[in-house]
Design an enzyme around this catalytic site. Structure first.
Site, short mmCIF file in Angstrom:
data_model
loop_
_atom_site.label_atom_id
_atom_site.label_comp_id
_atom_site.label_asym_id
_atom_site.label_seq_id
_atom_site.Cartn_x
_atom_site.Cartn_y
_atom_site.Cartn_z
N ASP A 154 -4.78 14.00 -0.53
CA ASP A 154 -4.54 15.38 -0.13
C ASP A 154 -3.07 15.60 0.21
OD1 ASP A 154 -7.04 16.39 -0.51
OD2 ASP A 154 -7.69 16.17 1.57
N ASP A 184 -16.54 15.77 -4.24
CA ASP A 184 -15.88 15.39 -2.98
C ASP A 184 -16.85 14.68 -2.04
OD1 ASP A 184 -13.85 15.24 -1.08
OD2 ASP A 184 -13.27 17.34 -1.31
C1 GLA Z 1 -11.04 17.62 0.60
C2 GLA Z 1 -10.29 17.46 -0.70
C3 GLA Z 1 -9.37 18.62 -0.87
C4 GLA Z 1 -10.16 19.90 -0.88
C5 GLA Z 1 -10.95 20.02 0.39
C6 GLA Z 1 -11.88 21.21 0.35
O1 GLA Z 1 -10.20 17.50 1.67
O2 GLA Z 1 -9.60 16.25 -0.74
O3 GLA Z 1 -8.63 18.50 -2.07
O4 GLA Z 1 -11.01 19.91 -2.00
O5 GLA Z 1 -11.74 18.86 0.63
O6 GLA Z 1 -12.59 21.36 1.52
#
Ligand code: GLA
Length: 692
Positions: A515, A447
């Site tokens: 997300d 990420d």
């Molecule tokens: C980002 C990712 C999510 C999740 C969060 C965790 O927003 O896109 O899918 O993994 O971080 O903090």
């Protein structure tokens, strides 16, 4: 067959894919000028292409002939692709042709500046239907690079021009925009140090008359995961082209004598058969030339982020793992908050050891459980980031991007580690290597949850180099991890789909698309994503209803049918699902596994309200409909890529269809009544001579 040839008499280079020709030549002053990008031409035809009129008779004329890479030398007034400041104060590169090499579809044309000992290589590589372009620079004197785009591209004169590209934001990535191209300059860019949610580094131009299945489309995509810029110019005199590369305006770089400077690839594709044709060429390119493991079927994932957020515990992960395995999941991924003091988003990033309260015996008990359930195990990591409230930051406050005397702007309570520093990148590589090795981790969700700010590196001679070197260090760590752990698969994520590009896809297996897991919103996101990225890299989860982000209520089958258009995963709180829902989920996961090769390896055709995949003798149609007013007619879906003389059997109903009739008038899907109706149709071609 792809080929590259040079006609010495006309000083013309011809590059051919199976369906395209690209031609440029050298004018009387040695400038590489663009001549053709479109249908296939012979060498003789290419040599006869009209040369652009003698340039720059008056400074009030147009911008001059389209060049393969615009510079600032002489009477040039367009957006420069290459801006170089020499030590004597001079600017601009005046082309002098030095020669070329051709090596298995890779053409390198070498130039030097007329005055300074400065060389530019223009690289062209034919790969399938795609032409990859980039440049290399060398200098015997130190120079400042103000701009060094990978390539400039030009399209033929058309009666109008339309620009397609994708914009968006967090949880709304990949929104396809298709608008008339304005006369002037249109800039698509990211200044965030990452590809971005807000613009994706690709574009397509057509004459305003192309559709999904017809019309000429010219499209380009940049293989880069940091800041980038593409400027599209439509001149008042009617010509159109664009220049693009890494970095955004204002960044400058030093090139020292003896250094070799190489830009990322800016790839281009010409499609005579519409936006769908352009997309399929991109999909083929990504699968044949970009992805590390293109033929491998992507596993069905479970990820508990939406179910538990930061409240991760060995117990809840184990409970969810049991239900996930029963539903047919193949890869269980533990998301954020398994490490350090990370119990919310304000602490712990950087401290990459199992949280001792949450995993008192380390990760082994959970991993053993997951493996025992027959699933692979994956972990979320965010290696490039640190919370100030972490042991790492307390020990190394100088490791982050920062500028002396300036605040360190926090976004999501975190700062960016400067991977341009070899010691920082080395630290990251070491703990990742250990984590993957010690625990047999099969999958990393990598990420990146905030943009660069105060992007400085006190003491560094070339401050802005970090915008490039950070990205290259990420690439290099991923490449090394993959080489050392051949079983490891990586998902690219940046707060959802903020790092989706051809550069990151060269070392990852899939992308966390967004997300936003609301199936209704996902239809638009997936539509934009599919313009250049193939279904097999588009991670798509089925989550809870109401959706945690949008509160929209949709049927489980609708959520599945939308997610089944990509690499399916489950992301809901399975502990709250009823036995009936769990049973339905298991059945739909099973159904997905049956169609998975068709979706993930097949040809994709976007349909009016759905998507079709074709692989060998199998056809899969996923169709969906949001809320519609009473009386709204349901039009048949006109399938593509089927054999018009063939016959196809519906594998669920047994109904027989003629291929020709599937294409026109089309297939009327049997959508149930109500909002968010959807269906999955599986067709199989009957073998020749079948008596059915
Ligand atoms: C980002 C990712 C999510 C999740 C969060 C965790 O927003 O896109 O899918 O993994 O971080 O903090």
């Amino acid at each position: 067959m792809p080929s590259v040839t040079f006609d010495a008499a006309s000083r013309t280079y011809l590059l051919r894919t199976s369906t395209t020709s690209y031609v440029f030549g050298l004018d009387a002053e040695d400038t590489p000028v663009h001549l053709h990008w479109g249908p296939v031409l012979t060498q003789e035809q290419a040599a006869s292409l009209p040369r652009p009129a003698a340039p720059r008779a008056s400074s009030f004329d147009g911008v001059g002939p389209a060049e393969e890479l615009g510079t600032e030398a002489g009477a040039r007034f367009g957006t420069p692709s290459l801006q170089i400041a020499f030590p004597d104060g001079a600017r601009g590169v005046d082309w002098r042709h030095l020669g070329h090499t051709i090596d298995e579809g890779h053409l390198t044309v070498r130039f030097r500046d007329a005055v300074q000992p400065f060389e530019v290589d223009l690289h062209y590589r034919v790969r399938g239907d795609v032409l990859e372009r980039w440049i290399g620079l060398r200098s015997e004197v130190p120079v400042t690079i103000l701009r060094c785009d990978s390539a400039a591209w030009s399209v033929p004169s058309l009666s109008g021009y339309r620009l397609s590209h994708a914009t968006g934001g967090w949880s709304a990535e990949h929104q396809l925009r298709r608008t008339d191209l304005t006369v002037g300059e249109t800039t698509l860019t990211s200044r965030r140090g990452v590809t971005s949610h807000h613009a994706n580094p690709w574009l397509a131009v057509d004459g305003g008359d192309a559709g999904e299945r017809h019309g000429e489309v010219w499209s380009c995509a940049l293989a880069w995961s940091g800041s980038w810029r593409v400027t599209v110019t439509r001149t008042p005199s009617g010509s159109t082209g664009w220049t693009g590369g890494f970095g955004h305006e204002g960044l400058t770089w030093r090139l020292e004598p003896g250094e070799e400077w190489v830009t990322p690839v800016f790839a281009g594709v010409y499609a005579p058969d519409g936006f769908g044709g352009a997309s399929r060429r991109w999909h083929d390119h990504v699968t044949q030339n970009v992805l590390p493991e293109p033929d491998e079927l992507r596993p069905v994932v479970y990820n508990a982020w939406e179910a538990v957020g930061f409240d991760v515990a060995e117990s809840n992960q184990k409970e969810l793992a049991v239900l996930a395995a029963r539903a047919g999941v193949e890869l269980f991924v533990m998301d954020d908050a398994w490490f350090g003091g990370r119990t919310g988003d304000s602490a712990g990033l950087g401290d990459w050891w199992p949280n001792p309260d949450r995993f008192p015996n380390g990760l082994a008990p959970l991993i053993d459980e997951v493996h025992g359930l027959g699933m692979r195990f994956g972990l979320w990591v965010e290696p490039e980031m640190v919370n100030p409230d972490s042991d790492l930051y307390r020990a190394h406050p100088d490791w982050v991007l920062h500028m002396p005397g300036r605040p360190r702007t926090l976004l999501r309570n975190q700062l960016v580690l400067n991977f341009a520093r070899p010691d920082v990148a080395d630290w990251a590589h070491k703990w990742l290597h250990r984590l993957v090795g010690e625990h047999g981790v099969d999958f990393l969700k990598w990420d990146f949850n905030r943009a660069f700010t105060e992007a400085g590196q006190p003491g560094a001679a070339d401050q802005d180099r970090l915008w490039i070197d950070h990205v290259r260090a990420v690439y290099s760590i991923m490449d090394r991890l993959r080489a050392d752990h051949p079983h490891l698969r990586i998902e690219a994520c940046a707060g959802g789909g903020g790092r989706t590009d051809l550069g990151i896809l060269a070392r990852t297996d899939q992308v966390w698309t967004s997300d936003n897991t609301d199936a209704h919103d996902r239809i638009a996101i997936q539509h934009g994503f599919s313009q250049i990225y193939p279904a097999r890299v588009m991670a798509a989860w089925v989550t809870d209803s109401p959706n945690p982000l949008t509160r929209r209520v949709t049927p489980l089958s609708f959520r599945f049918h939308v997610a089944m258009a990509g690499a399916l995963g489950l992301g809901g709180d399975l502990l709250k699902w009823t036995p009936a829902e769990l049973a339905e989920a298991a059945a739909l996961v099973g159904r997905y596994k049956e169609i998975r090769p068709v979706v993930q390896l097949g040809r994709q055709d976007r349909l009016e309200y759905g998507v079709q995949y074709t692989y060998g003798d199998q056809v899969v149609v996923l169709a969906w409909r949001g809320p519609v007013a009473h009386g709204t007619p349901l039009v048949p879906l006109r399938l593509a890529g089927v054999d018009p003389l063939g016959r196809y059997r519906d594998e669920d109903t047994g109904a027989l269809h003629h291929g020709a009739l599937l294409m026109a008038p089309g297939l009327l899907p049997d959508l149930p009544a109500g909002d968010y109706a959807s269906t999955l149709i599986r067709l199989r071609a009957l073998g020749p001579g079948s008596s059915d």
